[in-house]
Design a protein around this motif. Sequence first.
Motif, PDB file in Angstrom:
ATOM      1  N   ASN A  33       0.827  -1.214   0.000  1.00 31.83           N
ATOM      2  CA  ASN A  33       0.000   0.000   0.000  1.00 31.83           C
ATOM      3  C   ASN A  33       0.856   1.256   0.000  1.00 31.83           C
ATOM      4  O   ASN A  33       0.544   2.223  -0.697  1.00 31.83           O
ATOM      5  N   ALA A  34       1.925   1.254   0.777  1.00 37.32           N
ATOM      6  CA  ALA A  34       2.814   2.417   0.825  1.00 37.32           C
ATOM      7  C   ALA A  34       3.460   2.657  -0.539  1.00 37.32           C
ATOM      8  O   ALA A  34       3.579   3.803  -0.985  1.00 37.32           O
ATOM      9  N   LEU A  35       3.862   1.583  -1.209  1.00 36.14           N
ATOM     10  CA  LEU A  35       4.486   1.728  -2.523  1.00 36.14           C
ATOM     11  C   LEU A  35       3.480   2.159  -3.582  1.00 36.14           C
ATOM     12  O   LEU A  35       3.771   3.017  -4.417  1.00 36.14           O
ATOM     13  N   GLU A  36       2.275   1.567  -3.548  1.00 34.40           N
ATOM     14  CA  GLU A  36       1.257   1.914  -4.537  1.00 34.40           C
ATOM     15  C   GLU A  36       0.765   3.345  -4.371  1.00 34.40           C
ATOM     16  O   GLU A  36       0.525   4.041  -5.355  1.00 34.40           O
ATOM     17  N   ASN A  37       0.613   3.788  -3.121  1.00 34.40           N
ATOM     18  CA  ASN A  37       0.107   5.141  -2.851  1.00 34.40           C
ATOM     19  C   ASN A  37       1.213   6.190  -2.798  1.00 34.40           C
ATOM     20  O   ASN A  37       0.932   7.364  -2.571  1.00 34.40           O
TER      21      ASN A  37
END
Length: 116
Positions: A33-37
């Motif tokens: 999630n951190a990488l995607e967002n």
Amino acid sequence: MDIGAITNKYFNSSVQNSSTKSTDDDFEKRLQNALENKDEKELKKVCKEFEGILLQIVYKQMKATVPKSDFLPADYGREIFEDMLDEELVKESSGRLNLGLADSLYKQLSRNLKSD
């Protein structure tokens, strides 16, 4: 069914394996999630948590090399308390210590955020 055949060691092992699996899944989801967002703050937090996980593994392995004393009788309550104490010690240590692994991991992963 003979409940006496289920030992504390078996029970602890199965509980630990299931909690480790759920922690691993949660960690992986948070990292994705951190990488995607492209959330740098969350990425830094996840990297610090990863450093804590590795510190906990090292601590458990080191503690396993220390011989157990028969001075105090071993029982299930004591094992739970020691596990909780160990977890808090590692959590406190990982918050105060900077081993550099979290920073290195963050630098590497944050490059991927900026290149996309």
